[in-house]
Write a protein that holds these residues in place. Structure first.
Motif, PDB file in Angstrom:
ATOM      1  N   MET A   1      20.010 -17.145  -9.619  1.00  0.00           N
ATOM      2  CA  MET A   1      19.394 -18.253  -8.954  1.00  0.00           C
ATOM      3  C   MET A   1      19.617 -19.569  -9.700  1.00  0.00           C
ATOM      4  SD  MET A   1      17.808 -18.320  -6.203  1.00  0.00           S
ATOM      5  CE  MET A   1      16.570 -17.816  -5.164  1.00  0.00           C
ATOM      6  N   SER A   2      19.647 -19.553 -10.970  1.00  0.00           N
ATOM      7  CA  SER A   2      19.789 -20.786 -11.727  1.00  0.00           C
ATOM      8  C   SER A   2      21.162 -21.417 -11.507  1.00  0.00           C
ATOM      9  CB  SER A   2      19.536 -20.545 -13.201  1.00  0.00           C
ATOM     10  OG  SER A   2      20.568 -19.768 -13.744  1.00  0.00           O
ATOM     11  N   ARG A   3      22.186 -20.571 -11.299  1.00  0.00           N
ATOM     12  CA  ARG A   3      23.522 -21.121 -11.016  1.00  0.00           C
ATOM     13  C   ARG A   3      23.512 -21.874  -9.685  1.00  0.00           C
ATOM     14  NH1 ARG A   3      28.122 -16.724 -12.533  1.00  0.00           N
ATOM     15  NH2 ARG A   3      28.006 -17.049 -14.769  1.00  0.00           N
ATOM     16  N   VAL A   4      22.869 -21.321  -8.699  1.00  0.00           N
ATOM     17  CA  VAL A   4      22.771 -21.969  -7.393  1.00  0.00           C
ATOM     18  C   VAL A   4      21.990 -23.269  -7.521  1.00  0.00           C
ATOM     19  CG1 VAL A   4      21.840 -21.726  -5.054  1.00  0.00           C
ATOM     20  CG2 VAL A   4      22.945 -19.786  -6.155  1.00  0.00           C
ATOM     21  N   SER A   5      20.936 -23.288  -8.294  1.00  0.00           N
ATOM     22  CA  SER A   5      20.125 -24.488  -8.486  1.00  0.00           C
ATOM     23  C   SER A   5      20.940 -25.586  -9.184  1.00  0.00           C
ATOM     24  CB  SER A   5      18.887 -24.175  -9.324  1.00  0.00           C
ATOM     25  OG  SER A   5      18.044 -23.301  -8.639  1.00  0.00           O
ATOM     26  N   VAL A   6      21.697 -25.199 -10.209  1.00  0.00           N
ATOM     27  CA  VAL A   6      22.526 -26.170 -10.935  1.00  0.00           C
ATOM     28  C   VAL A   6      23.614 -26.713 -10.010  1.00  0.00           C
ATOM     29  CG1 VAL A   6      24.182 -26.422 -12.824  1.00  0.00           C
ATOM     30  CG2 VAL A   6      22.052 -25.180 -13.196  1.00  0.00           C
ATOM     31  N   LEU A   7      24.208 -25.840  -9.221  1.00  0.00           N
ATOM     32  CA  LEU A   7      25.245 -26.258  -8.284  1.00  0.00           C
ATOM     33  C   LEU A   7      24.689 -27.227  -7.234  1.00  0.00           C
ATOM     34  CD1 LEU A   7      28.201 -25.421  -8.316  1.00  0.00           C
ATOM     35  CD2 LEU A   7      27.709 -23.898  -6.415  1.00  0.00           C
ATOM     36  N   LEU A   8      23.500 -26.903  -6.713  1.00  0.00           N
ATOM     37  CA  LEU A   8      22.859 -27.792  -5.747  1.00  0.00           C
ATOM     38  C   LEU A   8      22.471 -29.128  -6.387  1.00  0.00           C
ATOM     39  CD1 LEU A   8      20.614 -25.356  -3.683  1.00  0.00           C
ATOM     40  CD2 LEU A   8      22.638 -26.571  -2.909  1.00  0.00           C
ATOM     41  N   MET A   9      22.001 -29.065  -7.646  1.00  0.00           N
ATOM     42  CA  MET A   9      21.637 -30.289  -8.368  1.00  0.00           C
ATOM     43  C   MET A   9      22.863 -31.185  -8.562  1.00  0.00           C
ATOM     44  SD  MET A   9      19.343 -32.039  -9.668  1.00  0.00           S
ATOM     45  CE  MET A   9      18.090 -31.904 -10.875  1.00  0.00           C
ATOM     46  N   ALA A  11      25.548 -31.196  -6.651  1.00  0.00           N
ATOM     47  CA  ALA A  11      25.908 -31.693  -5.327  1.00  0.00           C
ATOM     48  C   ALA A  11      25.018 -32.866  -4.931  1.00  0.00           C
ATOM     49  CB  ALA A  11      25.822 -30.574  -4.301  1.00  0.00           C
ATOM     50  N   VAL A  12      23.727 -32.787  -5.215  1.00  0.00           N
ATOM     51  CA  VAL A  12      22.793 -33.875  -4.897  1.00  0.00           C
ATOM     52  C   VAL A  12      23.130 -35.115  -5.726  1.00  0.00           C
ATOM     53  CG1 VAL A  12      20.375 -34.598  -5.090  1.00  0.00           C
ATOM     54  CG2 VAL A  12      20.931 -32.399  -4.075  1.00  0.00           C
ATOM     55  N   MET A  13      23.433 -34.915  -7.025  1.00  0.00           N
ATOM     56  CA  MET A  13      23.785 -36.041  -7.902  1.00  0.00           C
ATOM     57  C   MET A  13      25.082 -36.715  -7.430  1.00  0.00           C
ATOM     58  SD  MET A  13      21.441 -36.502 -10.071  1.00  0.00           S
ATOM     59  CE  MET A  13      22.124 -37.429 -11.412  1.00  0.00           C
ATOM     60  N   ALA A  14      26.074 -35.924  -7.068  1.00  0.00           N
ATOM     61  CA  ALA A  14      27.345 -36.476  -6.585  1.00  0.00           C
ATOM     62  C   ALA A  14      27.124 -37.236  -5.284  1.00  0.00           C
ATOM     63  CB  ALA A  14      28.366 -35.363  -6.393  1.00  0.00           C
ATOM     64  N   SER A  15      26.298 -36.679  -4.418  1.00  0.00           N
ATOM     65  CA  SER A  15      25.993 -37.343  -3.167  1.00  0.00           C
ATOM     66  C   SER A  15      25.269 -38.667  -3.422  1.00  0.00           C
ATOM     67  CB  SER A  15      25.148 -36.426  -2.283  1.00  0.00           C
ATOM     68  OG  SER A  15      24.747 -37.088  -1.121  1.00  0.00           O
ATOM     69  N   ALA A  16      24.327 -38.677  -4.358  1.00  0.00           N
ATOM     70  CA  ALA A  16      23.578 -39.898  -4.679  1.00  0.00           C
ATOM     71  C   ALA A  16      24.505 -40.964  -5.264  1.00  0.00           C
ATOM     72  CB  ALA A  16      22.453 -39.578  -5.650  1.00  0.00           C
ATOM     73  N   LEU A  17      25.404 -40.551  -6.171  1.00  0.00           N
ATOM     74  CA  LEU A  17      26.345 -41.511  -6.754  1.00  0.00           C
ATOM     75  C   LEU A  17      27.294 -42.078  -5.695  1.00  0.00           C
ATOM     76  CD1 LEU A  17      27.201 -39.811 -10.161  1.00  0.00           C
ATOM     77  CD2 LEU A  17      25.827 -41.859  -9.771  1.00  0.00           C
ATOM     78  N   TYR A  18      27.745 -41.233  -4.785  1.00  0.00           N
ATOM     79  CA  TYR A  18      28.617 -41.691  -3.699  1.00  0.00           C
ATOM     80  C   TYR A  18      27.875 -42.679  -2.800  1.00  0.00           C
ATOM     81  CZ  TYR A  18      31.671 -41.659   0.348  1.00  0.00           C
ATOM     82  OH  TYR A  18      32.485 -42.043   1.379  1.00  0.00           O
ATOM     83  N   LEU A  19      26.604 -42.406  -2.519  1.00  0.00           N
ATOM     84  CA  LEU A  19      25.800 -43.295  -1.693  1.00  0.00           C
ATOM     85  C   LEU A  19      25.633 -44.651  -2.365  1.00  0.00           C
ATOM     86  CD1 LEU A  19      24.002 -43.711   0.813  1.00  0.00           C
ATOM     87  CD2 LEU A  19      22.106 -42.829  -0.545  1.00  0.00           C
ATOM     88  N   VAL A  20      25.364 -44.659  -3.663  1.00  0.00           N
ATOM     89  CA  VAL A  20      25.203 -45.912  -4.398  1.00  0.00           C
ATOM     90  C   VAL A  20      26.512 -46.706  -4.369  1.00  0.00           C
ATOM     91  CG1 VAL A  20      24.848 -46.886  -6.703  1.00  0.00           C
ATOM     92  CG2 VAL A  20      23.326 -45.106  -5.861  1.00  0.00           C
ATOM     93  N   ARG A  21      27.630 -46.023  -4.568  1.00  0.00           N
ATOM     94  CA  ARG A  21      28.928 -46.697  -4.577  1.00  0.00           C
ATOM     95  C   ARG A  21      29.252 -47.309  -3.208  1.00  0.00           C
ATOM     96  NH1 ARG A  21      33.721 -43.435  -4.157  1.00  0.00           N
ATOM     97  NH2 ARG A  21      35.116 -44.904  -3.234  1.00  0.00           N
ATOM     98  N   THR A  22      28.990 -46.580  -2.138  1.00  0.00           N
ATOM     99  CA  THR A  22      29.290 -47.111  -0.805  1.00  0.00           C
ATOM    100  C   THR A  22      28.375 -48.285  -0.455  1.00  0.00           C
ATOM    101  OG1 THR A  22      27.901 -45.414   0.208  1.00  0.00           O
ATOM    102  CG2 THR A  22      30.267 -44.995   0.123  1.00  0.00           C
ATOM    103  N   GLN A  23      27.115 -48.229  -0.892  1.00  0.00           N
ATOM    104  CA  GLN A  23      26.222 -49.363  -0.658  1.00  0.00           C
ATOM    105  C   GLN A  23      26.686 -50.594  -1.429  1.00  0.00           C
ATOM    106  OE1 GLN A  23      22.278 -48.000  -1.636  1.00  0.00           O
ATOM    107  NE2 GLN A  23      21.883 -47.283   0.458  1.00  0.00           N
TER     108      GLN A  23
END
Length: 104
Positions: A1-9, A11-23
């Motif tokens: 489970m921890s691997r899935v949590s780290v992977l999701l974390m 993915a969320v961080m990459a998505s947040a950074l991409y959102l900041v860059r596009t804004q």
């Protein structure tokens, strides 16, 4: 489970950074559009001003004044009119189309 949590974390961080860059890019482009619009407005105002100035410079009275003062031109009168004559060796067809003296 921890691997899935780290992977999701990640993915969320990459998505947040991409959102900041596009804004950021969106804001930069919006500022560039505003600058270009302002420059276009300034250029249009300058063009209108120059157009008015050009029309003021091209008035017939001003053109005549400059022609008299700078080019030393004067209005024509019959006293200073010079008439051209056709030379004596011209052919008959040339002399019929152009008279010996050209008069207004």
């Amino acid at each position: 489970m921890s691997r899935v949590s780290v992977l999701l974390m990640l993915a969320v961080m990459a998505s947040a950074l991409y959102l900041v860059r596009t804004q950021y890019e969106s804001r930069s482009l919006t500022m560039e559009i505003d600058r270009a619009t302002s420059l276009a407005r300034n250029l249009e105002t300058e063009n209108d001003r120059l157009d008015v100035e050009r029309r003021a410079q091209a008035t017939p009275l001003r053109v005549e004044k400059l022609a008299r003062e700078q080019l030393h031109m004067r209005t024509i009168t019959p006293a200073i009119t010079h008439y051209a004559t056709v030379p004596g060796g011209a052919t008959a067809s040339a002399s019929t189309s152009a008279s010996a003296e050209v008069r207004p």
